[in-house]
Design an enzyme around this catalytic site. Structure first.
Site, PDB file in Angstrom:
ATOM      1  N   TRP B 321       0.823  -1.146   0.104  1.00  0.00           N
ATOM      2  CA  TRP B 321       0.008   0.037  -0.097  1.00  0.00           C
ATOM      3  C   TRP B 321       0.758   1.065  -0.116  1.00  0.00           C
ATOM      4  O   TRP B 321       0.601   2.240  -0.734  1.00  0.00           O
ATOM      5  CB  TRP B 321      -0.901   0.123   1.172  1.00  0.00           C
ATOM      6  CG  TRP B 321      -1.847   1.264   1.489  1.00  0.00           C
ATOM      7  CD1 TRP B 321      -3.048   1.423   1.046  1.00  0.00           C
ATOM      8  CD2 TRP B 321      -1.302   2.454   1.967  1.00  0.00           C
ATOM      9  NE1 TRP B 321      -3.476   2.581   1.434  1.00  0.00           N
ATOM     10  CE2 TRP B 321      -2.422   3.300   1.901  1.00  0.00           C
ATOM     11  CE3 TRP B 321      -0.091   2.895   2.742  1.00  0.00           C
ATOM     12  CZ2 TRP B 321      -2.355   4.722   2.610  1.00  0.00           C
ATOM     13  CZ3 TRP B 321      -0.158   4.190   3.314  1.00  0.00           C
ATOM     14  CH2 TRP B 321      -1.395   5.153   3.006  1.00  0.00           C
ATOM     15  N   HIS B 322       2.032   1.145   0.588  1.00  0.00           N
ATOM     16  CA  HIS B 322       2.940   2.382   0.908  1.00  0.00           C
ATOM     17  C   HIS B 322       3.594   2.780  -0.411  1.00  0.00           C
ATOM     18  O   HIS B 322       3.646   3.653  -0.958  1.00  0.00           O
ATOM     19  CB  HIS B 322       4.127   2.034   1.828  1.00  0.00           C
ATOM     20  CG  HIS B 322       3.468   2.060   3.251  1.00  0.00           C
ATOM     21  ND1 HIS B 322       2.835   1.542   4.038  1.00  0.00           N
ATOM     22  CD2 HIS B 322       3.335   3.535   3.855  1.00  0.00           C
ATOM     23  CE1 HIS B 322       2.414   1.788   5.083  1.00  0.00           C
ATOM     24  NE2 HIS B 322       2.793   2.993   5.305  1.00  0.00           N
ATOM     25  N   GLY B 323       3.961   1.621  -1.011  1.00  0.00           N
ATOM     26  CA  GLY B 323       4.894   1.818  -2.379  1.00  0.00           C
ATOM     27  C   GLY B 323       4.757   0.650  -3.276  1.00  0.00           C
ATOM     28  O   GLY B 323       4.929  -0.296  -2.780  1.00  0.00           O
ATOM     29  N   PHE B 468       2.291   8.277  -1.471  1.00  0.00           N
ATOM     30  CA  PHE B 468       1.412   7.105  -1.339  1.00  0.00           C
ATOM     31  C   PHE B 468      -0.236   7.444  -1.758  1.00  0.00           C
ATOM     32  O   PHE B 468      -0.726   6.786  -1.595  1.00  0.00           O
ATOM     33  CB  PHE B 468       1.460   6.513   0.080  1.00  0.00           C
ATOM     34  CG  PHE B 468       2.870   6.445   0.580  1.00  0.00           C
ATOM     35  CD1 PHE B 468       3.814   5.926  -0.236  1.00  0.00           C
ATOM     36  CD2 PHE B 468       3.537   6.667   1.669  1.00  0.00           C
ATOM     37  CE1 PHE B 468       5.258   5.777  -0.070  1.00  0.00           C
ATOM     38  CE2 PHE B 468       4.837   6.714   1.970  1.00  0.00           C
ATOM     39  CZ  PHE B 468       5.837   6.121   1.207  1.00  0.00           C
TER      40      PHE B 468
END
Lengths: 347, 468
Positions: B321-323, B468
């Site tokens: 989800w972050h990257g 993000f």
């Protein structure tokens, strides 16, 4: 409630005044050294100078094999040995920066007898005006804005100045090349820099065997991008010079605009007479606009021969010692009108 | 628009003023316009993506509420798929390309890469997650579908938290947005305090640490072990100060409008375990994953091996989800692994952390901080090569104990953040300061204002979580 709030607002005001004092006492000079070193240099220089010389890199650029390593300002000083010409140079600087420098001169204690400001034809073009170097130049002025230093420091942290990134600046430059119309008093097939540049890039110069001379074409493109524009009062740089002229008249200080030499010879041989026409038309515009009241223009546009330019494959105002000497002599001739008694023939 | 910009410092008072001048029934229009303006200061055309998300979830929720049985699930899946597809297209398209290229190469095949040159819309992961939580809640029957498109749009767009959270639930933010708020001095004062604190943390701490971190991560092996170690710790505090600062400003800006949004941080580096760390770090995201993924996978009502797998899935998805990079997946996986180790350890040795302060608990905090700091390397490094270089640089010999200027700056800023965390332990700045004696309160204001105005970083860095 109003009393309650007023006390707190007052307290906050007092606190800010106190913190501003602490900032000036302990950190301001350090920040100035780091971000606005040229301003500090100017504050010192004005104490000793008879003539202040504001310049960009043209004044500090020498050829490796130059036999005389004196800058234009130093060479000018040779004509006035009894006076002190002191330069403050900052790479890529221009009138938009110099006009703020003028505000840093203490006219009561250190009023200079004259100020020389380099008038660089290229500084009016889109490439220079939208250069990425503009960000650090603008940044260098924030700490000396006419607000309390602590507030200026906060503005610096917020990047509250023209701090556009390289991509944004490039976009603006390309837009200008694409949209700004070029005007000639004669028929010319290219209407914009982009059209002209595009034509030159696609085989403007050919080798003997008919193939493209890429190196020469590229250089010709640089010349088009650097000098193909019509100056008028809407050019932001013209407005900057107008401000300098207004300052000179208001404060009764003689300001000499040192119109630097450009490689007109190469512009002619690489691009053609149309480009030279624009360069000369713009020179005439500047001469007419700024040769009045407390301002004078030293016209050096075509005094330096092509081979005397340090950069042979780029458009700059960097000269070998002969080029610098020509310009200094020309400038000295202008200054002589004010400093007749101090003038002495140097070379 | 960045919170740390002059633009925002003019924008907020104007919005607050207009908000209270307008009659309540028109306020949603102001919030909507202001939020669109705020977002469009980044990349204007991307507002259309947000409108699309809003429209999809608005219609889906209304439909889910009206239909019965399997159709309910069908519309939920359709809505979630649309949201995830948008996110996947903008965020993971390049990542997918990279991986397919790798797989094809592995089998000796040629892969024709599709380059779309997509720029990730700022905060897309936040909007989609926030919006998805709403449809899920409507599906679960915990939330009534919103009929007013304007209010629902404001829930997704609300400018203080739209680009980097906190990821709110409709039950709380939706209600707050609908309530009538009167201009109260306390809200202005608390909002101002929170914004001041947030800006200090972001601009004075995070932005001064950023160059230290960037310099070392550019070429880790050209730095001494001590410098690399400093950069590792500096990043721990940079990302904390950066995100904590943003979240605090968001809470403060919303408070000025009388709206309460959740706290995203609770002194995470004073956590005694990795499990506790995740109850204190990016709380809104942790709770999102707990409520919508972890519980859906069975929560803790499954066998220990299955539970372990679930934990790993949740953390790896959280990483992704972050990257869109495997380094983020590894970052998530390492956290999951640490959490499992803690659980197994406490189960085998019947070990329980006691509440309160003791030397032993302080050592546990230190252990957690060291673990999380080390794992941050994978979050910060652009790729595995850089992460490996960073680790090699930290453990290189011979040691050089020369203290550089950067190390001193980092040390000082870490001490400042550490002291602030100890002061604020389990509390929030406005709540804590309002209970403090007047000399401490004004003393702290002086320190924060001076730090912010005189000592903040002179280079502007966008908030890390914006990407993000």
């Amino acid at each position: 409630m109003i009393k309650y709030i007023s006390i707190r607002v007052f307290g906050l005001g007092v606190l800010l005044v106190l913190l501003n004092y602490l900032y000036v006492l302990f950190f301001y000079q350090r920040d100035l050294r780091e971000k606005s070193d040229k301003i500090l240099e100017l504050r010192e220089s004005q104490k000793k100078a008879d003539i202040l010389y504001f310049a960009e890199s043209s004044n500090v650029n020498f050829r490796e094999n130059d036999s005389i390593k004196l800058s234009i300002s130093e060479l000018t000083n040779l004509f006035f040995p009894k006076l002190k010409v002191i330069a403050v140079n900052n790479v890529a600087s221009h009138a938009g920066i110099f006009k703020y420098w003028l505000n840093e001169i203490d006219l009561i204690k250190n009023k200079p007898k004259a100020i020389v400001v380099t008038l660089n034809l290229r500084s009016f073009d889109a490439a220079w005006r939208h250069s990425k170097l503009e960000t650090p130049l603008r940044e260098s002025l924030v700490l000396v804005e006419p607000y309390p230093p602590l507030f200026n420091r906060f503005l610096l942290a917020l990047q509250a100045f023209d701090s556009k990134d390289e991509t944004e600046r490039e976009k603006e430059m390309l837009k200008e090349w694409k949209e700004t119309q070029l005007h000639f008093p004669f028929e010319f097939k290219y209407k914009t820099v982009r059209e002209w540049d595009g034509a030159m890039a696609n085989g403007g110069h050919l080798n003997a065997d008919g193939s493209w001379d890429i190196k020469k074409s590229e250089l010709a493109c640089h010349y088009i991008k650097a000098y193909a524009f019509n100056l008028n009062e809407h050019n932001p740089r013209v407005r900057d010079f107008d401000d300098i002229a207004a300052w000179a008249n208001e404060n009764k200080v003689n300001v000499y605009f040192n119109l630097l030499a450009e490689n007109v010879e190469y512009a002619d041989s690489l691009v053609g007479k149309e480009l030279v026409f624009l360069m000369k038309q713009n020179r005439d515009f500047l001469m007419k606009r700024y040769n009045r009241n407390y301002c004078k223009v030293a016209d050096n546009l075509d005094v330096v021969p092509g081979k005397e330019f340090t950069d042979q494959d780029w458009t700059t105002e960097h000269y070998g010692y002969r080029g610098r000497m020509y310009i200094a002599r020309n400038l000295a001739a202008q200054l002589k009108t004010q400093f007749e008694n101090e003038y002495q023939k140097a070379y | 628009m960045l919170f740390n910009s002059l633009h925002f410092l003019f924008f907020l008072p104007v919005v607050v003023f207009l908000y209270y001048v307008l009659a309540h029934k028109y306020r949603w229009i102001l919030i909507f316009v202001a939020s669109c303006y705020f977002y469009m200061a980044f990349v204007p055309q991307y507002i259309l993506i947000l409108f699309l998300i809003i429209l999809i979830d608005y219609v889906s929720a209304l439909t889910i509420e009206q239909v019965k049985g399997r159709l309910k699930l069908f519309y939920l899946v359709a809505s979630l798929t649309a949201n995830i597809a948008l996110l996947a297209f903008f965020k993971y398209f390049g990542f997918l390309n990279d991986n397919l290229e790798l797989v094809f190469r592995l089998f000796g095949e040629e892969y024709h890469r599709v380059n779309l040159n997509i720029i990730l819309p700022i905060g897309l992961s936040f909007h989609t997650f926030q919006s998805m939580s709403y449809t899920i809640e409507v599906y679960r029957g915990n939330q009534k579908a919103e009929t007013h498109l304007g209010y629902f749009a404001n829930y997704v767009l609300f400018f203080p938290q739209m680009v980097a959270g906190p990821i709110e639930r409709y039950a709380t933010l939706g209600k707050e947005l609908k309530e009538t708020h009167r201009p109260l001095y306390k809200n202005f004062a608390d909002g101002f305090k929170l914004i001041l604190f947030g800006l200090f943390v972001k601009m004075t701490v995070a932005d001064n640490l950023a160059p230290v971190v960037n310099e070392v991560y550019k070429d880790p092996l050209s730095h001494s072990p001590l410098q690399a170690l400093t950069a590792m710790f500096a990043f721990s505090f940079q990302i904390y100060a950066d995100f904590y600062g943003y979240s605090t400003i968001a809470v403060g800006a919303a408070r000025m409008l009388g709206i309460s949004i959740m706290d995203n941080f609770k002194t995470p580096y004073l956590a005694k375990s990795v499990t506790e760390f995740w109850n204190r770090w990016h709380i809104s995201l942790s709770s999102w994953f707990r409520e919508y993924l972890y519980i859906s996978l069975g929560g803790n009502r499954v066998s220990l091996p299955r539970w372990s797998i679930n934990i790993m899935i949740v953390f790896m998805v959280s990483g992704l989800w972050h990257g869109a990079n495997w380094t983020f997946v590894v970052w998530g996986a390492l956290h999951g692994l640490m959490l499992l180790l803690e659980k197994y350890f406490s189960k085998i040795f019947n070990f329980k952390i006691r509440e309160g302060w003791s030397i032993f608990n302080a050592l546990l905090c230190l252990k957690t901080f060291l673990i999380t700091s080390f794992i941050w390397i994978f979050f910060r490094a652009e790729n595995f090569d850089k992460a490996e270089q960073m680790i090699r640089a930290i453990f290189a010999v011979p040691l050089n104990f020369t203290l550089t200027h950067n190390m001193k700056v980092t040390g000082l800023l870490i001490v400042v953040m550490g002291l602030l965390d100890l002061f604020l332990y389990n509390s929030r700045f406005d709540l804590k300061i309002n209970r403090s004696p007047v000399y401490l309160r004004w003393g702290l204001y002086a320190v924060l204002i001076f730090g912010l105005m005189a000592l903040s970083g002179t280079q502007k860095y966008a908030f890390i979580y914006f990407q993000f």
